[in-house]
Design an enzyme around this catalytic site. Structure first.
Site: not given
Ligand code: NAD
Length: 469
Positions: A220-222, A224-225, A242, A276
């Protein structure tokens, strides 16, 4: 689709936190309600997975291989149904959804066949030291909405193959394909080995903090990571992250444009650009800039937009309102900053999230369409004079997922590719992922890899057995 249920310990469960609407991206209108789990139900799912782990971890490799092949069979037998669900909730054209289902089967079979060997690090007269790879326990899988079935398979299958059990949570935007996948898997697997819950974004944080989850695999998005990484500290969870990408591709002077242009277009607009590792910034030498841009615009014009179910459509809507607004903003800002916008395919009328495949010429660094991940149907094309400067611009991104070099001189292309700061560098290609080639990012695109032996090992911990004879 309202009939699909969350599954805990092999059984369908009623939602404790109500339901939420799921929207058809081709119409912008809700077509079904998805169940919504409570945090108490997350605890139940994790307990079920933990209980199942006590047995599943000791199942033999042969048993797990055979069961994963049965899972592949059942996905294959329900391919048409799964592809239709993907088109309805994700929006991609049916042919692409079929590719997604086919890929899910192929990945499952490949993963089933991987070995987890014991390595001997010393075997001497007095001593034998063996390195074993043990499963971790309960794995939490948190999914995005772009390739929802394929990414679920990428997360779940290696986790199971290595002897872990799973609690999976799809994106609230594309819940039904995952609910159906896990229902099908539960026809084959022991109860509790794979559990699924759907939510409206409240479960992700609870999963990241959960004391009984040993690893989170997240795509998912950075931002959220980053949240997940902070929360995972509580019990030192393992992580595979990822995250976002803003992949650059460099076309070398003298490239054979007839040979590469279609490939550039397809790998840039794959899944309407919502991939992505799509090619998101194209750097072209000034000597071929106009010619290549014209060719790309001509291909963009040929695309047929519409609902993924319609005959002849090869370009669907973006998946959601937020993404639609984001991409429209980037295009508007590029126009204001002096770039030229080429978007000539016909957009269907109505409330669907359609944006024609858009080529942006006279794009430069500093424009948001270049500097930010678009994740949508727009490609900025940037002219360069000196290849060293093109390499600098590609590497200037905070992301480092993929990169590419396009040209006839493979030696020169490889020398440049090796200088790109990314997890995968393609030559005369982009965005190609394969079950046997490890895939992952560096910098703000995350860490860890998926696929192949290296990807499988991320679902294991090493136990050394030191035997004094
Ligand atoms: P997102 O981060 O918005 O959401 C992904 C998932 O995280 C959803 O299931 C969501 O419910 C959950 N989530 C939301 N907040 C959370 C929190 N605080 N803690 C834990 N979980 C939370 O991402 P998205 O919009 O679904 O996906 C698009 C992004 O994913 C793009 O940036 C794209 O590049 C990236 N992506 C990366 C890869 C890769 O392999 N590197 C593949 C596909 C997509």
């Amino acid at each position: 689709m309202n009939n699909y249920s969350m599954i805990i310990n092999g059984l369908p469960v009623a939602a404790e936190a109500g339901s939420f609407a799921v929207i058809d991206p081709a119409t912008g209108v809700s077509f079904a309600e998805s169940p919504c789990a409570s945090v108490a139900q997350l605890d139940q799912a994790v307990d079920a997975a933990d209980m199942a782990f006590q047995t599943w971890q000791y199942s033999s490799h042969e048993e797990r291989k055979a069961l994963l092949h049965k899972v592949a069979d059942t996905i294959e037998n329900h391919a048409a149904e799964l592809a239709e669900i993907i088109v309805k909730e994700q929006g991609k054209p049916l042919a692409l959804a079929q590719v997604e289902v086919g890929g899910s089967v192929a990945w499952t079979r490949y993963t089933a066949e991987l070995e987890i060997p014991v390595e001997v690090v010393e075997d001497s007269e007095n001593k034998r030291i063996e390195m074993h790879r043990k499963p971790l326990g309960v794995v939490g899988s948190i999914l995005p909405w772009n390739w929802p079935l394929m990414i679920a398979v990428w997360h779940i299958m290696p986790a199971l193959r290595a002897g872990n059990t799973v609690v999976v949570k799809p994106s609230p935007l594309t819940p039904f394909n995952t609910l159906r996948l896990v229902e099908l898997m539960n026809e084959v697997l022991p109860a509790g080995v794979v559990n699924v819950l759907t939510d409206q974004d409240q479960l992700g944080p609870a999963m990241s903090q959960h004391e009984k989850i040993r690893k989170i695999v997240f795509t998912g998005s950075t931002p959220t990571g980053q949240h997940i990484m902070r929360s995972a500290a509580s019990n030192l969870k393992r992580l595979t992250l990822e995250l976002g990408g803003n992949d650059g591709g460099i076309v070398l002077p003298g490239a054979d444009l007839d040979a590469i242009t279609e490939g550039i277009f397809q790998t840039s607009f794959l899944n309407m650009g919502q991939t992505c590792a799509a090619l998101k910034r194209l750097y072209v030498h000034e000597s071929q800039y106009e010619e290549l841009a014209d060719k790309l615009v001509a291909i963009a014009k040929e695309q047929t937009l519409g609902s993924g179910f319609e005959e002849g459509v090869n370009f669907g809507p973006l998946q959601n309102q937020m993404q639609y607004d984001h991409v429209n903003r980037l295009i508007a800002e590029a126009r204001e900053a002096g770039a030229t916008i080429h978007a000539s395919a016909n957009v269907p009328e109505g409330e669907g999230y359609f944006i024609a495949p858009t080529i942006v010429t006279e794009a430069t660094e500093g424009m948001s369409v270049v500097d930010e991940e678009q994740f949508g149907s727009v490609l900025p094309v940037i002219s360069y004079t000196d290849v060293e400067d093109a390499i600098r611009q590609v590497n200037a991104s905070e992301n480092g997922l993929g990169g590419s070099v396009w040209g006839a001189d493979l030696e020169q292309a490889q020398a440049i590719a090796s200088r790109l700061e990314c997890g995968t560098a393609w030559i005369n290609g982009h965005a190609e992922v394969l079950p046997h080639a490890p895939f992952g990012g560096c910098k703000m695109s995350g860490f860890g890899v998926e696929f192949g032996q290296e990807g499988l090992f991320e679902y294991t911990r090493i136990q050394v057995v030191n035997i004094n004879r």
